[in-house]
Scaffold this motif. Sequence first.
Motif, PDB file in Angstrom:
ATOM      1  N   VAL A   1       1.301  -4.956  -9.204  1.00 27.78           N
ATOM      2  CA  VAL A   1       2.689  -5.407  -9.182  1.00 27.78           C
ATOM      3  C   VAL A   1       3.596  -4.184  -9.208  1.00 27.78           C
ATOM      4  O   VAL A   1       3.485  -3.351 -10.105  1.00 27.78           O
ATOM      5  N   VAL A   2       4.487  -4.083  -8.222  1.00 26.39           N
ATOM      6  CA  VAL A   2       5.527  -3.064  -8.267  1.00 26.39           C
ATOM      7  C   VAL A   2       6.724  -3.716  -8.937  1.00 26.39           C
ATOM      8  O   VAL A   2       7.284  -4.688  -8.439  1.00 26.39           O
ATOM      9  N   GLY A   3       7.070  -3.200 -10.098  1.00 27.16           N
ATOM     10  CA  GLY A   3       8.102  -3.791 -10.933  1.00 27.16           C
ATOM     11  C   GLY A   3       7.493  -4.163 -12.271  1.00 27.16           C
ATOM     12  O   GLY A   3       6.344  -3.815 -12.561  1.00 27.16           O
ATOM     13  N   HIS A   4       8.242  -4.881 -13.066  1.00 26.55           N
ATOM     14  CA  HIS A   4       7.761  -5.236 -14.407  1.00 26.55           C
ATOM     15  C   HIS A   4       8.452  -6.503 -14.869  1.00 26.55           C
ATOM     16  O   HIS A   4       9.633  -6.691 -14.591  1.00 26.55           O
ATOM     17  N   PRO A   5       7.721  -7.361 -15.594  1.00 22.68           N
ATOM     18  CA  PRO A   5       8.383  -8.544 -16.151  1.00 22.68           C
ATOM     19  C   PRO A   5       9.502  -8.131 -17.095  1.00 22.68           C
ATOM     20  O   PRO A   5       9.430  -7.083 -17.730  1.00 22.68           O
ATOM     21  N   GLY A   6      10.519  -8.939 -17.177  1.00 23.38           N
ATOM     22  CA  GLY A   6      11.641  -8.638 -18.047  1.00 23.38           C
ATOM     23  C   GLY A   6      11.893  -9.759 -19.035  1.00 23.38           C
ATOM     24  O   GLY A   6      11.192 -10.767 -19.052  1.00 23.38           O
ATOM     25  N   LYS A   7      12.913  -9.581 -19.831  1.00 22.94           N
ATOM     26  CA  LYS A   7      13.235 -10.536 -20.891  1.00 22.94           C
ATOM     27  C   LYS A   7      14.218 -11.610 -20.434  1.00 22.94           C
ATOM     28  O   LYS A   7      14.436 -12.581 -21.136  1.00 22.94           O
ATOM     29  N   TYR A   8      14.852 -11.405 -19.295  1.00 25.65           N
ATOM     30  CA  TYR A   8      15.918 -12.299 -18.886  1.00 25.65           C
ATOM     31  C   TYR A   8      15.505 -13.091 -17.662  1.00 25.65           C
ATOM     32  O   TYR A   8      14.485 -12.845 -17.059  1.00 25.65           O
ATOM     33  N   GLY A   9      16.313 -14.049 -17.261  1.00 24.40           N
ATOM     34  CA  GLY A   9      15.993 -14.979 -16.189  1.00 24.40           C
ATOM     35  C   GLY A   9      15.767 -14.349 -14.828  1.00 24.40           C
ATOM     36  O   GLY A   9      15.880 -13.148 -14.641  1.00 24.40           O
ATOM     37  N   GLY A  10      15.423 -15.175 -13.890  1.00 24.84           N
ATOM     38  CA  GLY A  10      15.210 -14.748 -12.518  1.00 24.84           C
ATOM     39  C   GLY A  10      13.804 -14.254 -12.272  1.00 24.84           C
ATOM     40  O   GLY A  10      12.829 -14.696 -12.884  1.00 24.84           O
ATOM     41  N   ALA A  11      13.700 -13.300 -11.355  1.00 22.54           N
ATOM     42  CA  ALA A  11      12.402 -12.787 -10.934  1.00 22.54           C
ATOM     43  C   ALA A  11      11.601 -12.196 -12.094  1.00 22.54           C
ATOM     44  O   ALA A  11      10.369 -12.257 -12.103  1.00 22.54           O
ATOM     45  N   CYS A  12      12.290 -11.630 -13.063  1.00 19.98           N
ATOM     46  CA  CYS A  12      11.598 -11.024 -14.221  1.00 19.98           C
ATOM     47  C   CYS A  12      10.771 -12.048 -14.982  1.00 19.98           C
ATOM     48  O   CYS A  12       9.619 -11.799 -15.329  1.00 19.98           O
TER      49      CYS A  12
ATOM     50  N   ASP B   1       6.585 -12.914 -15.260  1.00 17.35           N
ATOM     51  CA  ASP B   1       5.913 -13.137 -16.531  1.00 17.35           C
ATOM     52  C   ASP B   1       5.074 -14.417 -16.472  1.00 17.35           C
ATOM     53  O   ASP B   1       3.922 -14.439 -16.896  1.00 17.35           O
ATOM     54  N   HIS B   2       5.641 -15.473 -15.924  1.00 16.86           N
ATOM     55  CA  HIS B   2       4.911 -16.738 -15.798  1.00 16.86           C
ATOM     56  C   HIS B   2       3.745 -16.603 -14.824  1.00 16.86           C
ATOM     57  O   HIS B   2       2.674 -17.183 -15.043  1.00 16.86           O
TER      58      HIS B   2
ATOM     59  N   VAL C   1      -0.633  -5.473  -3.099  1.00 14.57           N
ATOM     60  CA  VAL C   1       0.558  -5.111  -3.875  1.00 14.57           C
ATOM     61  C   VAL C   1       1.630  -6.177  -3.672  1.00 14.57           C
ATOM     62  O   VAL C   1       1.955  -6.538  -2.548  1.00 14.57           O
ATOM     63  N   ILE C   2       2.166  -6.655  -4.791  1.00 17.30           N
ATOM     64  CA  ILE C   2       3.187  -7.695  -4.758  1.00 17.30           C
ATOM     65  C   ILE C   2       4.412  -7.217  -5.529  1.00 17.30           C
ATOM     66  O   ILE C   2       4.295  -6.434  -6.469  1.00 17.30           O
ATOM     67  N   SER C   3       5.561  -7.689  -5.100  1.00 24.15           N
ATOM     68  CA  SER C   3       6.788  -7.386  -5.828  1.00 24.15           C
ATOM     69  C   SER C   3       7.687  -8.604  -5.825  1.00 24.15           C
ATOM     70  O   SER C   3       7.791  -9.318  -4.826  1.00 24.15           O
ATOM     71  N   PHE C   4       8.315  -8.835  -6.959  1.00 22.80           N
ATOM     72  CA  PHE C   4       9.200  -9.969  -7.122  1.00 22.80           C
ATOM     73  C   PHE C   4      10.636  -9.494  -7.023  1.00 22.80           C
ATOM     74  O   PHE C   4      11.214  -9.016  -7.994  1.00 22.80           O
TER      75      PHE C   4
ATOM     76  N   TYR D   1      -0.598   3.224   1.049  1.00 26.71           N
ATOM     77  CA  TYR D   1      -1.671   3.134   0.064  1.00 26.71           C
ATOM     78  C   TYR D   1      -2.161   1.707  -0.177  1.00 26.71           C
ATOM     79  O   TYR D   1      -3.313   1.503  -0.541  1.00 26.71           O
ATOM     80  N   ALA D   2      -1.302   0.729  -0.009  1.00 29.82           N
ATOM     81  CA  ALA D   2      -1.633  -0.662  -0.338  1.00 29.82           C
ATOM     82  C   ALA D   2      -2.572  -1.275   0.692  1.00 29.82           C
ATOM     83  O   ALA D   2      -2.505  -0.947   1.881  1.00 29.82           O
ATOM     84  N   ARG D   3      -3.435  -2.163   0.223  1.00 30.52           N
ATOM     85  CA  ARG D   3      -4.277  -2.948   1.128  1.00 30.52           C
ATOM     86  C   ARG D   3      -3.389  -3.928   1.885  1.00 30.52           C
ATOM     87  O   ARG D   3      -3.478  -4.069   3.094  1.00 30.52           O
ATOM     88  N   THR D   4      -2.557  -4.662   1.126  1.00 30.16           N
ATOM     89  CA  THR D   4      -1.558  -5.554   1.711  1.00 30.16           C
ATOM     90  C   THR D   4      -0.301  -5.466   0.865  1.00 30.16           C
ATOM     91  O   THR D   4      -0.349  -5.064  -0.299  1.00 30.16           O
ATOM     92  N   THR D   5       0.818  -5.850   1.458  1.00 30.03           N
ATOM     93  CA  THR D   5       2.087  -5.890   0.741  1.00 30.03           C
ATOM     94  C   THR D   5       2.632  -7.315   0.780  1.00 30.03           C
ATOM     95  O   THR D   5       2.617  -7.964   1.829  1.00 30.03           O
ATOM     96  N   ILE D   6       3.086  -7.756  -0.382  1.00 30.44           N
ATOM     97  CA  ILE D   6       3.596  -9.116  -0.528  1.00 30.44           C
ATOM     98  C   ILE D   6       4.962  -9.023  -1.197  1.00 30.44           C
ATOM     99  O   ILE D   6       5.112  -8.349  -2.215  1.00 30.44           O
ATOM    100  N   PHE D   7       5.944  -9.712  -0.623  1.00 33.73           N
ATOM    101  CA  PHE D   7       7.276  -9.704  -1.206  1.00 33.73           C
ATOM    102  C   PHE D   7       7.679 -11.125  -1.555  1.00 33.73           C
ATOM    103  O   PHE D   7       7.638 -12.026  -0.722  1.00 33.73           O
ATOM    104  N   VAL D   8       8.051 -11.315  -2.817  1.00 32.20           N
ATOM    105  CA  VAL D   8       8.551 -12.596  -3.292  1.00 32.20           C
ATOM    106  C   VAL D   8      10.063 -12.489  -3.343  1.00 32.20           C
ATOM    107  O   VAL D   8      10.616 -11.743  -4.145  1.00 32.20           O
ATOM    108  N   ASN D   9      10.710 -13.215  -2.461  1.00 27.36           N
ATOM    109  CA  ASN D   9      12.166 -13.201  -2.404  1.00 27.36           C
ATOM    110  C   ASN D   9      12.730 -14.038  -3.534  1.00 27.36           C
ATOM    111  O   ASN D   9      12.160 -15.049  -3.916  1.00 27.36           O
ATOM    112  N   CYS D  10      13.860 -13.597  -4.048  1.00 25.63           N
ATOM    113  CA  CYS D  10      14.569 -14.405  -5.046  1.00 25.63           C
ATOM    114  C   CYS D  10      15.088 -15.669  -4.368  1.00 25.63           C
ATOM    115  O   CYS D  10      15.034 -15.802  -3.156  1.00 25.63           O
TER     116      CYS D  10
END
Length: 139
Positions: A19-30, A34-35, A84-87, A102-111
């Motif tokens: 995962v490129v990025g990190h879960p956060g404490k607040y709403g939205g993609a973060c 986490d879920h 590799v996935i990113s939210f 470097y990634a095998r595949t790239t996945i993007f989760v749009n807001c």
Amino acid sequence: MDQGGKKPVCNIMIKEIAVVGHPGKYGGACTELDHQIYCWNKMGIKIILCPTDDVDEKTKLYYKERGCEYIMKNGWKELNSFHVISFCSDIFLKNLKEIKKYARTTIFVNCMTWVFKDEKIALSENLIDFNLYQTRHAM
């Protein structure tokens, strides 16, 4: 076979994901991330987190206890051979040319908003292998 009698398109289970990025404490993609980590854990998928910002040690410990591993902040080279996935990360989109090396595949989760300018550019340059859109208007 599925109910329609057709063979599945893909029967390969992903065993690990970065995962490129990190879960956060607040709403939205973060919080969506986490879920999703909860779901991946239940599926037995190894999770590697590549933060794009500083993460405090208490938070790291929490995710390590949940089975996540860490690579260095913005450690694109360490994404070697991972799916590799990113939210909804603008940093992911801005660095996608380098990540793609470097990634095998790239996945993007749009807001659930709109398609971003950098997302459109990445799509036009075939830098995103898979997209996940949660609303019809974004898709």
